[in-house]
Design an enzyme around this catalytic site. Structure first.
Site, PDB file in Angstrom:
ATOM      1  N   ARG A 157      -1.997  15.902 -10.270  1.00  0.00           N
ATOM      2  CA  ARG A 157      -3.068  14.908 -10.395  1.00  0.00           C
ATOM      3  C   ARG A 157      -4.342  15.458 -11.055  1.00  0.00           C
ATOM      4  NH1 ARG A 157      -5.521  12.731  -6.721  1.00  0.00           N
ATOM      5  NH2 ARG A 157      -5.696  10.647  -7.637  1.00  0.00           N
TER       6      ARG A 157
ATOM      7  N   TYR B  51      -4.912  13.348 -14.362  1.00  0.00           N
ATOM      8  CA  TYR B  51      -5.964  12.324 -14.250  1.00  0.00           C
ATOM      9  C   TYR B  51      -7.367  12.895 -14.159  1.00  0.00           C
ATOM     10  CZ  TYR B  51      -2.153   9.297 -12.434  1.00  0.00           C
ATOM     11  OH  TYR B  51      -1.002   8.588 -12.246  1.00  0.00           O
TER      12      TYR B  51
ATOM     13  N   TYR C 260       1.302  11.064  -4.252  1.00  0.00           N
ATOM     14  CA  TYR C 260       1.483  11.497  -5.636  1.00  0.00           C
ATOM     15  C   TYR C 260       1.312  13.015  -5.767  1.00  0.00           C
ATOM     16  CZ  TYR C 260       0.998   6.503  -6.058  1.00  0.00           C
ATOM     17  OH  TYR C 260       1.158   5.161  -5.875  1.00  0.00           O
TER      18      TYR C 260
ATOM     19  N   CYS D 221       2.034  28.377 -17.126  1.00  0.00           N
ATOM     20  CA  CYS D 221       1.568  28.791 -18.456  1.00  0.00           C
ATOM     21  C   CYS D 221       1.020  27.614 -19.248  1.00  0.00           C
ATOM     22  CB  CYS D 221       2.701  29.483 -19.212  1.00  0.00           C
ATOM     23  SG  CYS D 221       3.128  31.074 -18.488  1.00  0.00           S
TER      24      CYS D 221
ATOM     25  N   PRO E  94       0.820  -1.215   0.000  1.00  0.00           N
ATOM     26  CA  PRO E  94       0.000   0.000   0.000  1.00  0.00           C
ATOM     27  C   PRO E  94       0.849   1.259   0.000  1.00  0.00           C
ATOM     28  CG  PRO E  94       0.086  -0.933   2.199  1.00  0.00           C
ATOM     29  CD  PRO E  94       0.834  -1.882   1.307  1.00  0.00           C
ATOM     30  N   GLY E  95       0.419   2.263  -0.723  1.00  0.00           N
ATOM     31  CA  GLY E  95       1.094   3.552  -0.718  1.00  0.00           C
ATOM     32  C   GLY E  95       0.088   4.656  -0.448  1.00  0.00           C
ATOM     33  N   ARG E  96      -0.797   4.887  -1.412  1.00  0.00           N
ATOM     34  CA  ARG E  96      -1.810   5.940  -1.297  1.00  0.00           C
ATOM     35  C   ARG E  96      -2.635   5.811  -0.006  1.00  0.00           C
ATOM     36  NH1 ARG E  96      -4.502   8.291  -5.719  1.00  0.00           N
ATOM     37  NH2 ARG E  96      -3.707   6.566  -6.986  1.00  0.00           N
TER      38      ARG E  96
END
Length: 423
Positions: A327, A331, A386, A357, A289-291
């Site tokens: 993100r 996404y 992330y 920009c 697991p990370g998130r």
């Protein structure tokens, strides 16, 4: 986000006013809760209830060294996808026997580095990679412990950029040829074939794809044992989703429109859904697991620079940009946005955009938010995963500072970069 709450209409992280932190350290700023990180890790790790396992935190989500050290103190392992991440894991204090090395494109030098440091296992993604690791291990007069990453062709129902378990994805070995690939690996003299690895995607909010994958993996373990190949561990990957909408609630905040599809199960529910199945294999279990450990541990704080109304849209222009948190642009990911100070201001529909920009430099579009104006501070929530890890120097913008809150104590865990330090 248990440890981010409003007290007397002021946003707090644990026992500390976020506004007071900003007054000392400026904006834009990443801010993390120590206790939230620990609570999240424990909620996953304790779900195994005595089962032989290792919870390997995925460094790709956030590799700040001080956060890694906290996870080491909790007994975590590390999931790395580069030699750089292995280096950081070792520097933070993770024991090599708790480090896994995944990734579809490992360089020869990275394989050598991992073998030199005696990591737990390579998660191998192709037959050619098997041959390369075997050759390098032979040259180094050692054996490489490996697990084969199997692609089970299961739809994880997540964003296509972070889906990894379908045949059309670049990851893993087709489960239809898995047995023959294991036989090939088993015959190579410098490999110790020890495990099965699978990882079907990221930000997965349904339990069923995990259940289907677990059933396929256990069936494969049984089939392999019939051929004389004994599997000792199952690396079941990660990808457990988190809730991004309505992460923090207050009567003065708009209720964000959400469906059941936006609500993540509790961390321990992901484990509970598959553990009875995986236990049938009699293997050590590794997860990555990370998130789900670090996402709601962190927020991005930014200051309103300007307001703009072009007659068609209202824009709130802030000092953080897509280079700090990509993100939403990459996404179309959703992050709740809240003012640090709440009052009886009107609600309005705005785009929250940065100074970079690019038209794609936005944090929210057509979002209903309390009225904010120049100088006001807002927080972009659930940004610990992330966020900084994806940041860049685009437009020659310096890297942000990161700070860690522990109750009423605050310390810098990454200094803000200056323009003089840009190269």
């Amino acid at each position: 986000m248990t440890h981010f709450q409003f007290k007397e209409n002021q946003l707090y992280c644990e026992d500390t006013s976020v506004t007071e932190i900003v007054e000392e350290f400026g904006t834009p700023l990443y801010l993390y809760s120590r206790q939230q990180l620990i609570d999240n890790f424990r909620s996953i790790d304790r779900a195994f209830a005595g089962v032989d396992h290792t919870t390997c935190y995925a460094l790709k989500a956030n590799s700040n060294l001080e956060l890694l050290k906290l996870l080491v103190s909790e007994g975590a392992g590390a999931d790395a996808v580069s030699a750089g991440e292995i280096h950081l894991a070792l520097k933070a204090g993770f024991h090599p026997s708790k480090i896994t090395f995944a990734g579809v494109g490992k360089q020869d030098s990275e394989i050598e580095y991992a073998l030199k440091h005696g990591i737990f296992s390579f998660n191998v993604e192709s037959t050619e990679e098997l041959a390369v690791i075997n050759e390098i291990a032979g040259r180094m007069n050692t054996k490489a412990r490996i697990a084969l990453r199997i692609n089970p062709d299961i739809d994880a129902s997540t964003h296509p950029y972070i889906s990894t378990g379908l045949k059309t994805n670049k990851f893993g070995i087709d489960i239809a040829i898995a047995v023959n690939t294991f036989k090939y690996a088993h015959a190579l003299p410098n490999l110790h074939v020890d495990g099965i690895h699978t990882h079907i995607g990221s930000q997965i909010l349904k339990l069923d794809p995990f259940v289907q994958t677990a059933e396929k993996v256990v069936d494969l373990v049984t089939e392999l044992r019939k051929t004389g190949i004994t599997i000792q561990h199952i690396d079941f990957g990660g990808g457990y989703g988190v809730t991004y909408k309505n992460a923090v609630k207050h009567p003065m905040l708009p209720v964000e429109e959400a469906t059941e599809a936006d609500e993540a199960p509790l961390n321990n529910a992901f484990i509970a859904s598959v553990l009875p199945i995986l236990k049938q294999a009699g293997c050590k279990i590794v997860i990555e697991p990370g998130r789900s450990i670090v996402a709601n541990t962190g927020i991005l704080i930014t200051k309103v620079l300007y307001r703009k109304d072009n007659g068609v849209k209202k824009f709130v222009i802030v000092d953080a940009g897509m280079n700090d948190l990509i993100r939403p642009s990459l996404y179309q990911a959703y992050h709740q946005i809240v003012p640090l100070t709440l009052n009886d201001s009107i609600l309005e529909n705005v785009d929250v955009v940065g100074p970079v920009c690019e038209t794609g430099d936005f944090f929210a579009r057509e979002r209903t938010l309390p009225f904010v104006q120049r100088g006001d501070l807002i927080a972009i929530l659930t940004a610990g995963a992330y966020g900084f890890a994806f940041s860049s120097h685009y437009n020659a913008r310096p890297a942000l500072a990161e700070v860690l809150v522990n109750g009423d104590k605050v310390r810098v865990i990454r200094e803000r970069e200056t323009i003089e330090e840009l190269r």
